[in-house]
Motif scaffolding. Sequence first.
Motif, PDB file in Angstrom:
ATOM      1  N   TRP A 200       0.838  -1.207   0.000  1.00  0.00           N
ATOM      2  CA  TRP A 200       0.000   0.000   0.000  1.00  0.00           C
ATOM      3  C   TRP A 200       0.871   1.253   0.000  1.00  0.00           C
ATOM      4  N   TRP A 201       1.898   1.287   0.847  1.00  0.00           N
ATOM      5  CA  TRP A 201       2.778   2.456   0.904  1.00  0.00           C
ATOM      6  C   TRP A 201       3.555   2.627  -0.399  1.00  0.00           C
ATOM      7  N   VAL A 202       4.056   1.534  -0.958  1.00  0.00           N
ATOM      8  CA  VAL A 202       4.791   1.617  -2.229  1.00  0.00           C
ATOM      9  C   VAL A 202       3.889   2.145  -3.336  1.00  0.00           C
ATOM     10  N   ALA A 203       2.650   1.665  -3.386  1.00  0.00           N
ATOM     11  CA  ALA A 203       1.731   2.131  -4.423  1.00  0.00           C
ATOM     12  C   ALA A 203       1.409   3.609  -4.259  1.00  0.00           C
ATOM     13  N   LEU A 204       1.183   4.056  -3.031  1.00  0.00           N
ATOM     14  CA  LEU A 204       0.889   5.472  -2.803  1.00  0.00           C
ATOM     15  C   LEU A 204       2.082   6.350  -3.122  1.00  0.00           C
ATOM     16  N   ALA A 205       3.292   5.876  -2.829  1.00  0.00           N
ATOM     17  CA  ALA A 205       4.481   6.708  -2.965  1.00  0.00           C
ATOM     18  C   ALA A 205       5.009   6.761  -4.387  1.00  0.00           C
ATOM     19  N   TRP A 206       4.833   5.701  -5.163  1.00  0.00           N
ATOM     20  CA  TRP A 206       5.555   5.642  -6.430  1.00  0.00           C
ATOM     21  C   TRP A 206       4.717   5.285  -7.646  1.00  0.00           C
ATOM     22  N   LEU A 207       3.620   4.569  -7.482  1.00  0.00           N
ATOM     23  CA  LEU A 207       2.885   4.119  -8.662  1.00  0.00           C
ATOM     24  C   LEU A 207       1.989   5.236  -9.201  1.00  0.00           C
ATOM     25  N   ALA A 210      -4.582   6.614  -9.868  1.00  0.00           N
ATOM     26  CA  ALA A 210      -5.492   7.680  -9.442  1.00  0.00           C
ATOM     27  C   ALA A 210      -5.458   7.891  -7.932  1.00  0.00           C
ATOM     28  N   PRO A 211      -5.513   6.835  -7.097  1.00  0.00           N
ATOM     29  CA  PRO A 211      -5.438   7.084  -5.648  1.00  0.00           C
ATOM     30  C   PRO A 211      -4.127   7.706  -5.206  1.00  0.00           C
ATOM     31  N   SER A 212      -2.982   7.280  -5.809  1.00  0.00           N
ATOM     32  CA  SER A 212      -1.706   7.857  -5.394  1.00  0.00           C
ATOM     33  C   SER A 212      -1.589   9.304  -5.827  1.00  0.00           C
ATOM     34  N   PHE A 213      -2.046   9.645  -7.035  1.00  0.00           N
ATOM     35  CA  PHE A 213      -2.027  11.035  -7.473  1.00  0.00           C
ATOM     36  C   PHE A 213      -2.980  11.890  -6.634  1.00  0.00           C
ATOM     37  N   ASP A 214      -4.133  11.329  -6.315  1.00  0.00           N
ATOM     38  CA  ASP A 214      -5.079  12.058  -5.471  1.00  0.00           C
ATOM     39  C   ASP A 214      -4.464  12.354  -4.112  1.00  0.00           C
ATOM     40  N   ASN A 215      -3.804  11.368  -3.524  1.00  0.00           N
ATOM     41  CA  ASN A 215      -3.147  11.578  -2.233  1.00  0.00           C
ATOM     42  C   ASN A 215      -1.996  12.569  -2.351  1.00  0.00           C
ATOM     43  N   ALA A 216      -1.206  12.488  -3.442  1.00  0.00           N
ATOM     44  CA  ALA A 216      -0.072  13.406  -3.618  1.00  0.00           C
ATOM     45  C   ALA A 216      -0.539  14.841  -3.804  1.00  0.00           C
ATOM     46  N   VAL A 217      -1.599  15.036  -4.571  1.00  0.00           N
ATOM     47  CA  VAL A 217      -2.117  16.396  -4.780  1.00  0.00           C
ATOM     48  C   VAL A 217      -2.634  16.974  -3.473  1.00  0.00           C
ATOM     49  N   ARG A 218      -3.357  16.163  -2.704  1.00  0.00           N
ATOM     50  CA  ARG A 218      -3.881  16.656  -1.424  1.00  0.00           C
ATOM     51  C   ARG A 218      -2.734  17.002  -0.468  1.00  0.00           C
ATOM     52  N   GLU A 219      -1.698  16.149  -0.425  1.00  0.00           N
ATOM     53  CA  GLU A 219      -0.560  16.435   0.450  1.00  0.00           C
ATOM     54  C   GLU A 219       0.176  17.689   0.000  1.00  0.00           C
ATOM     55  N   THR A 220       0.340  17.851  -1.311  1.00  0.00           N
ATOM     56  CA  THR A 220       1.037  19.027  -1.834  1.00  0.00           C
ATOM     57  C   THR A 220       0.279  20.307  -1.501  1.00  0.00           C
ATOM     58  N   LEU A 221      -1.022  20.310  -1.745  1.00  0.00           N
ATOM     59  CA  LEU A 221      -1.820  21.502  -1.463  1.00  0.00           C
ATOM     60  C   LEU A 221      -1.908  21.770   0.031  1.00  0.00           C
ATOM     61  N   ILE A 430      -1.112  20.356 -12.335  1.00  0.00           N
ATOM     62  CA  ILE A 430      -0.085  20.279 -11.298  1.00  0.00           C
ATOM     63  C   ILE A 430       0.941  19.238 -11.736  1.00  0.00           C
ATOM     64  N   VAL A 431       2.210  19.589 -11.596  1.00  0.00           N
ATOM     65  CA  VAL A 431       3.291  18.704 -11.999  1.00  0.00           C
ATOM     66  C   VAL A 431       3.759  17.907 -10.786  1.00  0.00           C
ATOM     67  N   LEU A 432       3.859  16.587 -10.939  1.00  0.00           N
ATOM     68  CA  LEU A 432       4.335  15.695  -9.891  1.00  0.00           C
ATOM     69  C   LEU A 432       5.521  14.894 -10.419  1.00  0.00           C
ATOM     70  N   VAL A 433       6.567  14.831  -9.618  1.00  0.00           N
ATOM     71  CA  VAL A 433       7.784  14.108  -9.981  1.00  0.00           C
ATOM     72  C   VAL A 433       7.973  12.967  -8.999  1.00  0.00           C
ATOM     73  N   ARG A 434       8.304  11.776  -9.520  1.00  0.00           N
ATOM     74  CA  ARG A 434       8.535  10.625  -8.665  1.00  0.00           C
ATOM     75  C   ARG A 434       9.936  10.713  -8.066  1.00  0.00           C
ATOM     76  N   GLU A 435       9.995  10.893  -6.750  1.00  0.00           N
ATOM     77  CA  GLU A 435      11.264  10.937  -6.028  1.00  0.00           C
ATOM     78  C   GLU A 435      11.374   9.692  -5.148  1.00  0.00           C
ATOM     79  N   ALA A 436      12.560   9.509  -4.576  1.00  0.00           N
ATOM     80  CA  ALA A 436      12.742   8.356  -3.692  1.00  0.00           C
ATOM     81  C   ALA A 436      11.870   8.455  -2.456  1.00  0.00           C
ATOM     82  N   SER A 437      11.579   9.670  -2.019  1.00  0.00           N
ATOM     83  CA  SER A 437      10.736   9.869  -0.841  1.00  0.00           C
ATOM     84  C   SER A 437       9.255   9.928  -1.183  1.00  0.00           C
ATOM     85  N   GLY A 438       8.910   9.719  -2.450  1.00  0.00           N
ATOM     86  CA  GLY A 438       7.509   9.761  -2.855  1.00  0.00           C
ATOM     87  C   GLY A 438       7.298  10.803  -3.933  1.00  0.00           C
ATOM     88  N   TRP A 439       6.030  11.070  -4.214  1.00  0.00           N
ATOM     89  CA  TRP A 439       5.697  12.078  -5.219  1.00  0.00           C
ATOM     90  C   TRP A 439       5.983  13.463  -4.666  1.00  0.00           C
TER      91      TRP A 439
END
Length: 701
Positions: A200-207, A210-221, A430-439
């Motif tokens: 679950w964590w790997v999918a949210l952080a790197w894959l 739609a759920p991982s991008f949704d989570n990344a956008v919410r965290e970024t904002l 919104i631009v998202l880049v895959r980093e080692a620490s996540g999106w």
Amino acid sequence: MSSRRLAFPFRLPWHRAFLAAALPLALAGRQLWQLLQAPQEGEAPVAVSPWSLPLWALGAAAALLWLLWVLRFCRKGRVILDENALTVQHAGQTLVVPYAWIRSINLLRRAGYQWLRVEYEGGIVRLPHAMLPTGKAFDKLRRGLRHMARLTRQSTLMQATDSFVEVEDSLPAPASTTPPRRARLLLWLNAWLALTALLWWVALAWLPTAPSFDNAVRETLAQQSRQASPFGPQSLDAGLGPVCLALDDEPRPDGRSASPGGMAWHEDFIDEAARPQAQAQARQAGQTGAASAAGDGGAALPDSAAAPGRRLQQLRALADAGVLERTRINIPLNGALYPATRFRLSRQGWASSGWDSQPHCFELGWRHYLGLTGWHSETPDSNLERSYYAVRVRTGPSASQTPYWASHPAVQRAFADTLGRALRPEIRQIVLVREASGWAGQQTRGRAARSESGWKYWQRELEILYGKAQRQLLLAWIALRGGGAPSQTEARQAIEKIHGAAAASADAQSCLHLPGHPDWPVDEELSAQPARYSVALYAQAERAPESRVVTRTLPYLQRLKELGVLHSERRSISARRGPQAGQMVEADVYELTPAMQPAQHRDYAWCLPLGEPKLDIIDLDIAPPSASYGLLPRFRYRLLRTYPHPPDWAQRSDLQARWPELRDALARGQFCEGEFTYDMARHETAGGGARCRWAYDAGAS
């Protein structure tokens, strides 16, 4: 003895192991493939289920554990039948089952599989057909095991019959190094949960799902909001600012406030019946662009053709909805008074407006993230093999935040086109880049190309993770020590100490200003001990027509003189300012009349205190400790400070009728905004600031 011993290889072929796990692995892979599919271009939001990734992680973890469990049987082992017992050696474990302990031997078939089920006093042994090399070996094992068990049982019965005594079994208990079944189940369950959390964590952080991008956008904002303000929902992103309902440009007001916003803002419009006469007189005087006494010092009088514009209709609609107040006034223009209507914010209008809102912005709320509409991968213009994802998001104001007045029928009619356009959701990227620490959010094409590589990249990623962990530990430590946020009662008590009657400068904050204050400049303030109001204007001084002394101070002094508040006389004084400094000049000196001298402040001569204030807190926000804004909680507020019990001189009806500053000060009071940090250990404010202004245009000319 060796002639009575049978041994069979006991292991599962590799291809059968993968075939057994193929179906659950294929289902998990198919679900992941569906999650990775980017939706087609469009404005419809993507349906993001909060359970899609957890369910996939559960299924994928179960499939992987099933594969691992099946692969255990691929290790080499043996099944041995000797004279005394059945011995099973597999995966480093040995199980010895004496024939005398065997209760039943059954051949079971299910779903194309068959196995021997051997039940003995210590448990059950299953011997699958697939783990033996051939079908003949399986049949030989089955027949041999049944034969040896039957012989052992017959031998035991014959011994009991011959001796007529009970034969006590002296064989040892079945030996096995297998852990208990409950412990094995608990071990596999823990492994399943741990692997599920990892996937679950790997999918949210790197894959790119739609759920991982949704989570990344919410965290970024959310991170941007915390950096912009600890209270939210402010964002550093320009596309997520406040939604304003703007007024039309026409017709231009005949007068407007000099104060920039808040409850001091106003706009004045001359009545339609009096407008032709005012325009004719303005043209005769050659002052078509003259401003009203309450105007902005240069606004041109609109033409009669532009008078029935939508701006005036919109202001009337906002007044009908309770956002604005309408008052009847007389505008002085070229020596004549013309009836007009003044529009300004009401108490309800200011309460429903946003923080630091401007007069041209009637706030409908803040744009929020409403969901994804799609994404696509792009490659930066560089030689680095880095790519990023351009994620399209839908933003718009929340329906729950829409103010009450936006649904008023008059507002709906007056803002028929602009209201719908303001509330319509927008699509932005919104631009998202895959980093080692996540999106990582808010990356630009250039930053994606210039990202570090090698050791520097991993060092930066580790610093990011360390900083996040350190901030969370600090906040957790503060929470454990009881250092949360102040309660509403504690914050209100702190506000009372700042603005209430017990404040150190309460009387100075409640001053009605006389000329000599920076709002009404004078040439000189004559000093006296004790403090006594006395200001001077040089009689022979050359002044520009647009100077503040000419446009503001002189008219105000004349009105106060006519009201009997001030009296004046011409004196010869020693000039301390300007080109005549040090010389004796003629000046008009203004002082309080004897009846008004007791009303003067004891320390500030230009101040007439209005009595003990009453606080009405309109809005109060409290923010807990934040890693971005220090480790102290904060609170901000907006309040109205009124004076329900003014001194006797301020209650005089003749003064209130002809002194609009006094009348508005008592009717509308002051509006204040402030923000402070709070020390939970001392239960007092630790820093911050506040600003109070009169709720009328005290800066008008």
